[in-house]
Design a protein around this motif. Structure first.
Motif, PDB file in Angstrom:
ATOM      1  N   MET A   1       0.664  -1.214   0.016  1.00 32.96           N
ATOM      2  CA  MET A   1       0.085   0.166  -0.028  1.00 32.96           C
ATOM      3  C   MET A   1       0.920   1.317   0.052  1.00 32.96           C
ATOM      4  N   ASP A   2       0.268   2.188  -0.578  1.00 29.33           N
ATOM      5  CA  ASP A   2       1.107   3.517  -0.397  1.00 29.33           C
ATOM      6  C   ASP A   2       0.574   4.418   0.786  1.00 29.33           C
ATOM      7  N   VAL A   3       1.283   4.890   1.662  1.00 27.39           N
ATOM      8  CA  VAL A   3       0.788   5.764   2.657  1.00 27.39           C
ATOM      9  C   VAL A   3       1.350   7.049   2.852  1.00 27.39           C
ATOM     10  N   PHE A   4       0.318   7.871   3.031  1.00 30.96           N
ATOM     11  CA  PHE A   4       1.003   9.343   3.201  1.00 30.96           C
ATOM     12  C   PHE A   4       0.858   9.804   4.517  1.00 30.96           C
ATOM     13  N   VAL A   5       2.113  10.123   5.297  1.00 27.38           N
ATOM     14  CA  VAL A   5       2.045  10.543   6.609  1.00 27.38           C
ATOM     15  C   VAL A   5       2.513  12.035   6.621  1.00 27.38           C
ATOM     16  N   TYR A  63      -2.673   7.995  -2.966  1.00 31.33           N
ATOM     17  CA  TYR A  63      -2.510   7.035  -1.907  1.00 31.33           C
ATOM     18  C   TYR A  63      -3.477   5.839  -1.509  1.00 31.33           C
ATOM     19  N   ASP A  64      -3.117   5.068  -0.781  1.00 31.88           N
ATOM     20  CA  ASP A  64      -4.157   4.174  -0.217  1.00 31.88           C
ATOM     21  C   ASP A  64      -4.713   4.580   1.338  1.00 31.88           C
ATOM     22  N   VAL A  65      -3.705   5.006   1.940  1.00 25.55           N
ATOM     23  CA  VAL A  65      -3.737   5.475   3.310  1.00 25.55           C
ATOM     24  C   VAL A  65      -3.101   6.836   3.642  1.00 25.55           C
ATOM     25  N   ILE A  66      -4.051   7.677   4.090  1.00 23.07           N
ATOM     26  CA  ILE A  66      -3.812   8.933   4.450  1.00 23.07           C
ATOM     27  C   ILE A  66      -3.780   9.355   6.076  1.00 23.07           C
ATOM     28  N   ARG A 102      -9.473  17.532   0.734  1.00 29.05           N
ATOM     29  CA  ARG A 102     -10.039  18.046  -0.578  1.00 29.05           C
ATOM     30  C   ARG A 102      -8.927  17.485  -1.689  1.00 29.05           C
ATOM     31  N   ALA A 103      -7.730  17.330  -1.642  1.00 26.35           N
ATOM     32  CA  ALA A 103      -6.871  17.243  -2.575  1.00 26.35           C
ATOM     33  C   ALA A 103      -6.598  15.841  -2.817  1.00 26.35           C
ATOM     34  N   LEU A 104      -6.646  15.091  -1.802  1.00 30.12           N
ATOM     35  CA  LEU A 104      -6.004  13.530  -1.517  1.00 30.12           C
ATOM     36  C   LEU A 104      -7.436  12.459  -1.715  1.00 30.12           C
ATOM     37  N   LEU A 105      -8.344  12.983  -1.077  1.00 34.76           N
ATOM     38  CA  LEU A 105      -9.588  11.986  -1.007  1.00 34.76           C
ATOM     39  C   LEU A 105     -10.290  11.602  -2.170  1.00 34.76           C
ATOM     40  N   PRO A 106     -10.541  12.434  -3.123  1.00 34.86           N
ATOM     41  CA  PRO A 106     -11.097  12.145  -4.462  1.00 34.86           C
ATOM     42  C   PRO A 106     -10.898  10.926  -5.121  1.00 34.86           C
ATOM     43  N   PRO A 107      -9.523  10.335  -5.182  1.00 37.39           N
ATOM     44  CA  PRO A 107      -9.269   9.175  -6.030  1.00 37.39           C
ATOM     45  C   PRO A 107      -9.740   7.881  -4.879  1.00 37.39           C
ATOM     46  N   LEU A 108      -9.605   8.203  -3.727  1.00 31.70           N
ATOM     47  CA  LEU A 108     -10.013   7.067  -2.986  1.00 31.70           C
ATOM     48  C   LEU A 108     -11.461   6.803  -3.122  1.00 31.70           C
ATOM     49  N   ILE A 109     -12.522   7.773  -3.034  1.00 27.87           N
ATOM     50  CA  ILE A 109     -13.593   7.952  -3.003  1.00 27.87           C
ATOM     51  C   ILE A 109     -14.190   7.261  -4.472  1.00 27.87           C
ATOM     52  N   ALA A 110     -13.583   7.665  -5.728  1.00 25.97           N
ATOM     53  CA  ALA A 110     -13.703   7.227  -7.052  1.00 25.97           C
ATOM     54  C   ALA A 110     -13.453   5.550  -7.087  1.00 25.97           C
ATOM     55  N   GLU A 149     -16.528  11.792   8.091  1.00 26.13           N
ATOM     56  CA  GLU A 149     -16.977  10.429   8.566  1.00 26.13           C
ATOM     57  C   GLU A 149     -18.366  10.069   7.972  1.00 26.13           C
ATOM     58  N   GLU A 150     -19.340  11.155   7.991  1.00 22.86           N
ATOM     59  CA  GLU A 150     -20.636  11.325   7.218  1.00 22.86           C
ATOM     60  C   GLU A 150     -20.569  11.167   5.796  1.00 22.86           C
ATOM     61  N   GLU A 151     -19.593  12.080   5.356  1.00 21.60           N
ATOM     62  CA  GLU A 151     -19.589  12.257   3.851  1.00 21.60           C
ATOM     63  C   GLU A 151     -19.025  10.778   3.107  1.00 21.60           C
ATOM     64  N   LEU A 152     -18.358  10.311   3.930  1.00 21.49           N
ATOM     65  CA  LEU A 152     -17.703   9.216   3.322  1.00 21.49           C
ATOM     66  C   LEU A 152     -18.469   7.717   3.698  1.00 21.49           C
ATOM     67  N   ARG A 153     -19.345   7.985   4.392  1.00 19.44           N
ATOM     68  CA  ARG A 153     -20.295   6.766   4.857  1.00 19.44           C
ATOM     69  C   ARG A 153     -20.803   6.137   3.575  1.00 19.44           C
ATOM     70  N   GLY A 154     -20.700   4.912   3.527  1.00 18.18           N
ATOM     71  CA  GLY A 154     -21.170   4.198   2.132  1.00 18.18           C
ATOM     72  C   GLY A 154     -20.147   4.067   1.052  1.00 18.18           C
ATOM     73  N   SER A 155     -19.052   4.888   1.234  1.00 18.00           N
ATOM     74  CA  SER A 155     -18.193   5.132   0.033  1.00 18.00           C
ATOM     75  C   SER A 155     -17.212   3.977  -0.212  1.00 18.00           C
ATOM     76  N   GLY A 156     -17.041   3.219   0.810  1.00 17.03           N
ATOM     77  CA  GLY A 156     -15.919   2.109   0.806  1.00 17.03           C
ATOM     78  C   GLY A 156     -14.766   2.674   1.313  1.00 17.03           C
ATOM     79  N   VAL A 157     -14.586   3.992   1.609  1.00 24.45           N
ATOM     80  CA  VAL A 157     -13.391   4.525   2.155  1.00 24.45           C
ATOM     81  C   VAL A 157     -13.359   4.520   3.912  1.00 24.45           C
ATOM     82  N   ARG A 158     -12.631   3.952   4.581  1.00 23.83           N
ATOM     83  CA  ARG A 158     -12.664   4.038   6.038  1.00 23.83           C
ATOM     84  C   ARG A 158     -12.170   5.240   6.470  1.00 23.83           C
TER      85      ARG A 158
END
Ligand SMILES: NC(=O)c1ccc[n+]([C@@H]2O[C@H](COP(=O)([O-])OP(=O)(O)OC[C@H]3O[C@@H](n4cnc5c(N)ncnc54)[C@H](OP(=O)(O)O)[C@@H]3O)[C@@H](O)[C@H]2O)c1
Length: 207
Positions: A1-5, A63-66, A102-110, A149-158
């Motif tokens: 996995m690719d992790v961004f810290v 990334y896979d994990v932020i 806003r910059a990093l989550l869209p690919p995960l949601i997609a 958390e609410e916006e990501l509910r059901g998206s598959g992104v934890r």
């Protein structure tokens, strides 16, 4: 996995970067201090340094994990102190994290997978007069997390909010260390476990 810290040059962020690398993941380690990041990357081949001041820069990438960990801890209240530290704390502790999601989550949601880990603080539970600027920004970050958390509910992104108690890092420099404290590695262990085992929601850890 690719992790961004973020905030990976020292303290909890550094321990997270090392723990993810030790578990076999590729890690992008973000901070402002070039020397500390270079040293970290030299010791851990799976870690790639990324020098950025998150108060005004927004790194891009997929990334896979932020892990949103970077923060500015400025002791002191909001009233009666000569220097007003609220604005600079707000930029790093709240706005930088808002811009990064806003910059990093869209690919995960997609693609419908991935994990967002936010490092909060036990200081959001009870306001302490000696750190009101810091605690106020961490309360705002907690509110942002609850929104994500609410916006990501059901998206598959934890998503997970890890709220540590006092942890012995450089942020305690110049102050008496608390009687009970965590080590950064203990917090990092919970961060990596939350990703490995899919633990979500608000998790607290204390010394
Ligand atoms: N230590 C505690 O007692 C404690 C307790 C509860 C929660 N926490 C939380 O745990 C997290 C880590 O705390 P810590 O004690 O490990 O902090 P720390 O030792 O002070 O390290 C902070 C990290 O953030 C980075 N950073 C600060 N401003 C930055 C900026 N503008 N751009 C990029 N990076 C920046 C620093 O790197 P550079 O200076 O190189 O940029 C450093 O790597 C924070 O979210 C904090 O609120 C800490």
């Amino acid at each position: 996995m690719d992790v961004f810290v973020t905030g990976a040059s020292r303290g909890i962020g550094r321990a997270c970067a090392v723990a993810f690398a030790a578990a076999g993941h590729r890690v992008t380690a973000v901070a402002r201090t070039t020397g500390q990041l270079a040293e970290l990357a030299a010791a851990h081949p799976r870690i790639t340094p990324l020098v950025a001041d998150l108060a005004w820069e927004v790194p891009k990438g997929t990334y896979d994990v932020i892990v949103l960990n970077a923060a500015r801890y400025a002791p002191g209240g909001l009233l009666g102190t000569e220097r007003d530290v609220f604005g600079e704390s707000w930029e790093v502790n709240v706005m930088a994290n808002h811009r990064l999601t806003r910059a990093l989550l869209p690919p995960l949601i997609a693609r419908g997978s991935g994990h967002l880990v936010v490092i909060g603080s036990s200081s959001t539970e009870k306001m302490a007069g000696h750190m009101t600027a810091y605690a106020t920004t961490k309360k705002c970050l907690r509110a942002l997390y609850e929104g994500w958390e609410e916006e990501l509910r059901g998206s598959g992104v934890r998503c997970t909010l890890i709220a540590p108690g006092a942890t012995l890092t450089s942020s305690w420099e110049g102050e008496a260390p608390p009687p009970r404290y965590l080590l950064p590695e203990q917090v990092a262990e919970l961060v990596t476990r939350s990703v490995r085992d899919g633990l979500t929601g608000r998790l607290t850890i204390r010394g």
